[in-house]
Structures are given as structure tokens and as C-alpha cells.
Motif scaffolding. Structure first.
Motif, PDB file in Angstrom:
ATOM      1  N   TYR A   1       0.829  -1.208   0.000  1.00  0.00           N
ATOM      2  CA  TYR A   1       0.000   0.000   0.000  1.00  0.00           C
ATOM      3  C   TYR A   1       0.864   1.260   0.000  1.00  0.00           C
ATOM      4  CZ  TYR A   1      -2.800   3.803   1.959  1.00  0.00           C
ATOM      5  OH  TYR A   1      -3.391   5.015   2.183  1.00  0.00           O
ATOM      6  N   THR A   2       1.895   1.276   0.834  1.00  0.00           N
ATOM      7  CA  THR A   2       2.782   2.443   0.913  1.00  0.00           C
ATOM      8  C   THR A   2       3.493   2.672  -0.408  1.00  0.00           C
ATOM      9  OG1 THR A   2       3.114   2.067   3.286  1.00  0.00           O
ATOM     10  CG2 THR A   2       4.730   3.451   2.156  1.00  0.00           C
ATOM     11  N   LEU A   3       3.940   1.588  -1.030  1.00  0.00           N
ATOM     12  CA  LEU A   3       4.642   1.692  -2.306  1.00  0.00           C
ATOM     13  C   LEU A   3       3.733   2.239  -3.402  1.00  0.00           C
ATOM     14  CD1 LEU A   3       7.175   1.114  -4.015  1.00  0.00           C
ATOM     15  CD2 LEU A   3       6.297  -1.204  -4.383  1.00  0.00           C
ATOM     16  N   VAL A   4       2.546   1.653  -3.535  1.00  0.00           N
ATOM     17  CA  VAL A   4       1.610   2.086  -4.575  1.00  0.00           C
ATOM     18  C   VAL A   4       1.123   3.507  -4.311  1.00  0.00           C
ATOM     19  CG1 VAL A   4      -0.645   1.627  -5.620  1.00  0.00           C
ATOM     20  CG2 VAL A   4       0.896  -0.268  -5.122  1.00  0.00           C
ATOM     21  N   PHE A   5       0.866   3.804  -3.048  1.00  0.00           N
ATOM     22  CA  PHE A   5       0.454   5.166  -2.699  1.00  0.00           C
ATOM     23  C   PHE A   5       1.519   6.168  -3.107  1.00  0.00           C
ATOM     24  CE2 PHE A   5       0.545   8.809   0.121  1.00  0.00           C
ATOM     25  CZ  PHE A   5      -0.762   9.257   0.065  1.00  0.00           C
ATOM     26  N   GLY A   6       2.787   5.835  -2.841  1.00  0.00           N
ATOM     27  CA  GLY A   6       3.872   6.730  -3.197  1.00  0.00           C
ATOM     28  C   GLY A   6       3.959   6.972  -4.691  1.00  0.00           C
ATOM     29  N   VAL A   7       3.774   5.916  -5.487  1.00  0.00           N
ATOM     30  CA  VAL A   7       3.848   6.050  -6.946  1.00  0.00           C
ATOM     31  C   VAL A   7       2.718   6.930  -7.470  1.00  0.00           C
ATOM     32  CG1 VAL A   7       3.673   4.800  -9.122  1.00  0.00           C
ATOM     33  CG2 VAL A   7       5.063   3.865  -7.257  1.00  0.00           C
ATOM     34  N   ILE A   8       1.501   6.647  -7.022  1.00  0.00           N
ATOM     35  CA  ILE A   8       0.351   7.432  -7.498  1.00  0.00           C
ATOM     36  C   ILE A   8       0.453   8.880  -7.030  1.00  0.00           C
ATOM     37  CG2 ILE A   8      -2.169   7.654  -7.426  1.00  0.00           C
ATOM     38  CD1 ILE A   8      -2.342   4.637  -7.123  1.00  0.00           C
TER      39      ILE A   8
ATOM     40  N   HIS B   1     -13.671  -6.227   9.821  1.00  0.00           N
ATOM     41  CA  HIS B   1     -14.836  -6.980   9.350  1.00  0.00           C
ATOM     42  C   HIS B   1     -14.430  -8.205   8.523  1.00  0.00           C
ATOM     43  CE1 HIS B   1     -17.963  -4.290  10.826  1.00  0.00           C
ATOM     44  NE2 HIS B   1     -17.155  -3.296  10.521  1.00  0.00           N
ATOM     45  N   LYS B   2     -13.147  -8.590   8.668  1.00  0.00           N
ATOM     46  CA  LYS B   2     -12.634  -9.832   8.099  1.00  0.00           C
ATOM     47  C   LYS B   2     -12.768  -9.914   6.563  1.00  0.00           C
ATOM     48  CE  LYS B   2     -13.095 -12.470  12.344  1.00  0.00           C
ATOM     49  NZ  LYS B   2     -12.560 -11.331  13.024  1.00  0.00           N
ATOM     50  N   ASN B   3     -12.470  -8.815   5.918  1.00  0.00           N
ATOM     51  CA  ASN B   3     -12.433  -8.807   4.457  1.00  0.00           C
ATOM     52  C   ASN B   3     -11.041  -9.208   3.979  1.00  0.00           C
ATOM     53  OD1 ASN B   3     -15.126  -7.573   3.539  1.00  0.00           O
ATOM     54  ND2 ASN B   3     -14.456  -6.141   5.117  1.00  0.00           N
ATOM     55  N   PRO B   4     -10.944  -9.883   2.843  1.00  0.00           N
ATOM     56  CA  PRO B   4      -9.630 -10.337   2.346  1.00  0.00           C
ATOM     57  C   PRO B   4      -8.732  -9.171   1.955  1.00  0.00           C
ATOM     58  CG  PRO B   4     -11.346 -10.762   0.724  1.00  0.00           C
ATOM     59  CD  PRO B   4     -12.043 -10.339   1.974  1.00  0.00           C
ATOM     60  N   LYS B   5      -7.418  -9.432   1.960  1.00  0.00           N
ATOM     61  CA  LYS B   5      -6.444  -8.368   1.729  1.00  0.00           C
ATOM     62  C   LYS B   5      -6.534  -7.774   0.323  1.00  0.00           C
ATOM     63  CE  LYS B   5      -2.821 -10.648   3.524  1.00  0.00           C
ATOM     64  NZ  LYS B   5      -1.446 -10.891   4.024  1.00  0.00           N
ATOM     65  N   GLN B   6      -6.723  -8.633  -0.682  1.00  0.00           N
ATOM     66  CA  GLN B   6      -6.752  -8.121  -2.053  1.00  0.00           C
ATOM     67  C   GLN B   6      -7.944  -7.200  -2.267  1.00  0.00           C
ATOM     68  OE1 GLN B   6      -6.761 -11.123  -5.098  1.00  0.00           O
ATOM     69  NE2 GLN B   6      -6.069  -9.708  -6.675  1.00  0.00           N
ATOM     70  N   ALA B   7      -9.102  -7.595  -1.768  1.00  0.00           N
ATOM     71  CA  ALA B   7     -10.294  -6.757  -1.893  1.00  0.00           C
ATOM     72  C   ALA B   7     -10.109  -5.452  -1.126  1.00  0.00           C
ATOM     73  CB  ALA B   7     -11.515  -7.504  -1.373  1.00  0.00           C
ATOM     74  N   THR B   8      -9.537  -5.542   0.063  1.00  0.00           N
ATOM     75  CA  THR B   8      -9.310  -4.352   0.882  1.00  0.00           C
ATOM     76  C   THR B   8      -8.331  -3.401   0.208  1.00  0.00           C
ATOM     77  OG1 THR B   8      -9.755  -5.559   2.928  1.00  0.00           O
ATOM     78  CG2 THR B   8      -8.452  -3.544   3.111  1.00  0.00           C
ATOM     79  N   PHE B   9      -7.290  -3.956  -0.403  1.00  0.00           N
ATOM     80  CA  PHE B   9      -6.294  -3.128  -1.080  1.00  0.00           C
ATOM     81  C   PHE B   9      -6.932  -2.312  -2.203  1.00  0.00           C
ATOM     82  CE2 PHE B   9      -3.142  -2.592  -4.485  1.00  0.00           C
ATOM     83  CZ  PHE B   9      -2.170  -1.878  -3.801  1.00  0.00           C
ATOM     84  N   MET B  10      -7.736  -2.983  -3.030  1.00  0.00           N
ATOM     85  CA  MET B  10      -8.358  -2.278  -4.151  1.00  0.00           C
ATOM     86  C   MET B  10      -9.405  -1.282  -3.660  1.00  0.00           C
ATOM     87  SD  MET B  10      -8.657  -5.459  -6.823  1.00  0.00           S
ATOM     88  CE  MET B  10      -9.136  -4.446  -8.198  1.00  0.00           C
ATOM     89  N   GLY B  11     -10.168  -1.668  -2.639  1.00  0.00           N
ATOM     90  CA  GLY B  11     -11.154  -0.754  -2.082  1.00  0.00           C
ATOM     91  C   GLY B  11     -10.518   0.472  -1.466  1.00  0.00           C
ATOM     92  N   THR B  12      -9.365   0.297  -0.846  1.00  0.00           N
ATOM     93  CA  THR B  12      -8.655   1.419  -0.236  1.00  0.00           C
ATOM     94  C   THR B  12      -8.223   2.425  -1.289  1.00  0.00           C
ATOM     95  OG1 THR B  12      -7.850   0.028   1.579  1.00  0.00           O
ATOM     96  CG2 THR B  12      -6.656   2.065   1.154  1.00  0.00           C
ATOM     97  N   LEU B  13      -7.719   1.940  -2.419  1.00  0.00           N
ATOM     98  CA  LEU B  13      -7.305   2.858  -3.480  1.00  0.00           C
ATOM     99  C   LEU B  13      -8.506   3.582  -4.087  1.00  0.00           C
ATOM    100  CD1 LEU B  13      -4.534   0.812  -5.341  1.00  0.00           C
ATOM    101  CD2 LEU B  13      -4.280   2.533  -3.554  1.00  0.00           C
ATOM    102  N   ILE B  14      -9.636   2.883  -4.192  1.00  0.00           N
ATOM    103  CA  ILE B  14     -10.863   3.534  -4.670  1.00  0.00           C
ATOM    104  C   ILE B  14     -11.265   4.652  -3.714  1.00  0.00           C
ATOM    105  CG2 ILE B  14     -13.359   3.197  -4.990  1.00  0.00           C
ATOM    106  CD1 ILE B  14     -12.665   0.364  -6.035  1.00  0.00           C
ATOM    107  N   TYR B  15     -11.145   4.380  -2.432  1.00  0.00           N
ATOM    108  CA  TYR B  15     -11.559   5.330  -1.395  1.00  0.00           C
ATOM    109  C   TYR B  15     -10.707   6.597  -1.396  1.00  0.00           C
ATOM    110  CZ  TYR B  15     -12.570   7.001   3.387  1.00  0.00           C
ATOM    111  OH  TYR B  15     -12.910   7.746   4.487  1.00  0.00           O
ATOM    112  N   ILE B  16      -9.393   6.420  -1.439  1.00  0.00           N
ATOM    113  CA  ILE B  16      -8.519   7.585  -1.230  1.00  0.00           C
ATOM    114  C   ILE B  16      -8.177   8.342  -2.504  1.00  0.00           C
ATOM    115  CG2 ILE B  16      -7.517   6.582   0.848  1.00  0.00           C
ATOM    116  CD1 ILE B  16      -4.995   5.959  -0.801  1.00  0.00           C
ATOM    117  N   PHE B  17      -8.326   7.720  -3.670  1.00  0.00           N
ATOM    118  CA  PHE B  17      -7.994   8.433  -4.905  1.00  0.00           C
ATOM    119  C   PHE B  17      -9.237   8.713  -5.740  1.00  0.00           C
ATOM    120  CE2 PHE B  17      -3.666   6.604  -4.123  1.00  0.00           C
ATOM    121  CZ  PHE B  17      -3.052   7.823  -3.916  1.00  0.00           C
ATOM    122  N   ALA B  18     -10.312   9.047  -5.060  1.00  0.00           N
ATOM    123  CA  ALA B  18     -11.529   9.478  -5.736  1.00  0.00           C
ATOM    124  C   ALA B  18     -11.448  10.980  -6.006  1.00  0.00           C
ATOM    125  CB  ALA B  18     -12.741   9.140  -4.875  1.00  0.00           C
ATOM    126  N   GLY B  19     -12.488  11.498  -6.628  1.00  0.00           N
ATOM    127  CA  GLY B  19     -12.491  12.901  -7.004  1.00  0.00           C
ATOM    128  C   GLY B  19     -12.380  13.845  -5.823  1.00  0.00           C
TER     129      GLY B  19
END
Length: 377
Positions: free
Chosen positions: A17-24, A139-157
Motif C-alpha cells: 500500500y505504501t509503495l503504490v500510494f507513493g507512486v500514485i 470486518h474480516k475482508n480479504p487483503k486483495q479486496a481491501t487493497f483495491m477498495g482502499t485505493l478507490i476510497y482515497i484516490f476518488a475525485g
């Protein structure tokens, strides 16, 4: 290494997450820097946000000087250099006082404030992603789903548009997931400290967004109650209500040293008491552009959505499952109704003019819908 990448370990998640966040973030920043622009908006950024941050850093250094050099505690409360003379706390609260991150200004000289200002923009967005991911993992969501959801959340308009203009507009994105997670913990009869402290920090940080958080706090608690408990009664509802009010009151008492004088001042302002016209419906063009604006350009009245198009796939999956995700379906319907009716924007903006500056909360719901729907995809 096995422990590092194990299913239970979150170290690999946060490293990636830190790596991808830094790139974006670098890509976003380069759009400004590469065109010779800073991240300080000329309209409000220079006269309000940047100056407030520089002033706050100098103010904190003066307070520390009186404590450690002059050996006395002295908190200046009035400054004749603000306008024609003004109260420091109530003037600067909206911009800096109460926000824990702005305390970093004590380490930065005034002529370097712009660097801190720009760093804090991305730091807030980064912490919003951490907060959202913690909520998802609880809420026991898997890591891959959480990772993609996190990027949707923070890099929205909202973050790309609003947080670049007004850096503290991303603060509620940090607090909301923690407050909602605190509600879940209370329902599970776990310790209430997360709810209390997240609510207290939110109340101290910014009254304007705290007001919105309180509304969504109430809605979420009601939805979760009917989703968790099958046996319900008036007595049970009142019992939970009293418990939440008690914890909420404790949080407000913690925040009262900042929260109370700010609220008293706001209620006395002409802007708060002004009468505003609230139409029954928006203009026709608003509804014509509505769906496209969810993944594209800005709606009117601060309805800055602009979610990654893949997020809409989560919504389609959600409604394709007839007997699942009832609470998310109802929440999606309710928040869309809020976006479609001007009166909701009036209420959520403190009964002032119509504004959808609460859309960051809608973004959390869209992202979490994708997190829940991703395994189905």
C-alpha cells in the motif's frame, strides 16, 4: 518471510500500500510541479490555509518558549493582528487548531511552511487509506479486496479536487472509518475507547465535518442494530441508545476545551443564522449528468465523486444478489437519495446553503461495496 506474507499478517499489505500510494502520489504531484504550480490554491490557500499553518507553528513555538525558557504557562488567546483583533482559538480552529497533524508545524520555520503544507496533503490521504483498511480488516475482508477498495476510497475525485484546495477536507476520511468501527466494537461488547477517542479527536479537529460525521454515525448505528440483532424491543433500543449517548458525552467532554467555545461562536455568526433558499429539486442538467459524474467530472454543489469505474462493478454485483447485502443496498439507496434531493445537502451542510460536501462519506460506502463484492467477482 512466511510470517511476513502469511494470511494473518498485514505487513505485506501495508508495504505494498505504501509503495503504490507513493507512486500514485508522485504522479499526482508531478502534474502540478511539472507545470510550475504549487499545491497552494491561490484563492483560499494563500490567505487562509498557508498563513494559518505558519501562524500556528509560530504560536506553538512561542508557547513552548514560555514553558521551557521562561518557566511559565501562558497561552495567548487574543491577537490584535488578526483582522481588527480576534480570538485565536475560534479564528484558527477551522484551519489548524485541533487537528493533530498540524502540530507538526511547531518543527517547521515559517519560510518552509509550504513544504509542510504539501506534505500534509498527502499524509492525510495516506492515513485515510490506513483508517479504511483497518475498518475492512476488522470486518474480516480479504487483503486483495481491501487493497483495491482502499485505493478507490482515497484516490476518488474528492481527494484529488477538494483536498488539493482545502487540505483538511480529507480529515473526515480518516475519522469516519474509525468512528464506525468503534460503533461495531460497542455492539460486540468490546472496549468503547476507539469510539470515544475517534469521536473526541474528530470534534476537536473540525466542527463542520464533525457535524456530518455525527449524522452518519447515527445512520450507521441504526443500520447495524437491525442488521446484527434479530430479537429487538423498545427496551433494548433504549438501552443501546443510552449507552451510546454516554460514550458520546464522554468524547465531547474530552473535546470540550476546543469544541465548546467554537460551537458557541459559530451559533452566534451571521452566516449560520442567514436564511438560504433551498429548491425542491436541482436543475435538469444535474440529473442528466448524475450517473456519468460518479466516475467523471464534478457535479454542482461540491458533489465531487469521480470514483474509479471499476467501483461501479461492485454496485452491479451488489444488486445482483437478491438475498444478500440488504444493509449495503439500503445505505446505497439512502445516500443516493441524499445526492438527488437539495434538502439533504441543506441539512448536511448545517442547515446552511445547499452543498454536498459530505460526499466523502458516500465514497466510503462505494469503496466498501466494492470490497464486499470483489470476492463475488
Amino acid at each position: 518471510m512466511r510470517k511476513f506474507v502469511s494470511r494473518d499478517s498485514k505487513k505485506d499489505f501495508y508495504l505494498l500500500y505504501t509503495l503504490v500510494f507513493g507512486v500514485i502520489s508522485f504522479f499526482i504531484y508531478y502534474q502540478f510541479a511539472g507545470n510550475g504550480k504549487s499545491l497552494v490554491w491561490s484563492h483560499d490557500g494563500i490567505p487562509q490555509h498557508l498563513n494559518s499553518l505558519a501562524y500556528y507553528g509560530r504560536y506553538l513555538r512561542e508557547v513552548l518558549h514560555t514553558i521551557f525558557v521562561e518557566h511559565k504557562l501562558e497561552l495567548p488567546m487574543w491577537d490584535m493582528n488578526i483582522g481588527y483583533g480576534s480570538d485565536i482559538l475560534t479564528t484558527l480552529h477551522y484551519y489548524v487548531i485541533g487537528d493533530p497533524l498540524t502540530l507538526l508545524s511547531v518543527f517547521v520555520p515559517a519560510d518552509k511552511t509550504e513544504v509542510l503544507y504539501e506534505v500534509l496533503i498527502f499524509l492525510r490521504i495516506y492515513l485515510a487509506g490506513i483508517s479504511f483498511s483497518v475498518f475492512c480488516f476488522y470486518h474480516k475482508n480479504p487483503k486483495q479486496a481491501t487493497f483495491m477498495g482502499t485505493l478507490i476510497y482515497i484516490f476518488a475525485g474528492w481527494t484529488i479536487y477538494a483536498a488539493m484546495k482545502h487540505p483538511y477536507f480529507s480529515n473526515p476520511m480518516i475519522y469516519l472509518p474509525l468512528v464506525l468501527m468503534g460503533i461495531d466494537k460497542i455492539y460486540k461488547r468490546e472496549k468503547p475507547w476507539l469510539f470515544i477517542w475517534a469521536t473526541a479527536v474528530s470534534a476537536m479537529s473540525n466542527f463542520y465535518f464533525f457535524y456530518m460525521i455525527c449524522i452518519f454515525m447515527f445512520i450507521y448505528a441504526a443500520f447495524r442494530y437491525f442488521g446484527i440483532f434479530s430479537e429487538r424491543s423498545v427496551k433494548d433500543v433504549l438501552g443501546w441508545l443510552v449507552k451510546f449517548i454516554g460514550y458520546y458525552a464522554v468524547a465531547l467532554m474530552i473535546a470540550a476545551v476546543i469544541f465548546l467555545p467554537v460551537v458557541m461562536t459559530i451559533f452566534g455568526t451571521d452566516r449560520f443564522q442567514a436564511e438560504n433558499y433551498v429548491p425542491l429539486l436541482y436543475d435538469k442538467i444535474y440529473y442528466e449528468k448524475y450517473l456519468g459524474d460518479l466516475i467523471g467530472e464534478n457535479m454542482i454543489q461540491w458533489g465531487v465523486a469521480g470514483y474509479s469505474a471499476v467501483a461501479m462493478a461492485g454496485v452491479f454485483v451488489l444488486f445482483s444478489r437478491k438475498k444478500k447485502y440488504l444493509d449495503l443496498k439500503l445505505g446505497f439507496g439512502l445516500l443516493n437519495l441524499f445526492l438527488l434531493v437539495p434538502f439533504a445537502g441543506h441539512v448536511l451542510n448545517g442547515f446552511s446553503y445547499v452543498s454536498n460536501r459530505w460526499i466523502w462519506a458516500y465514497g466510503m460506502m462505494i469503496a466498501y461495496i466494492f470490497v464486499k463484492a470483489y470476492p463475488e467477482l
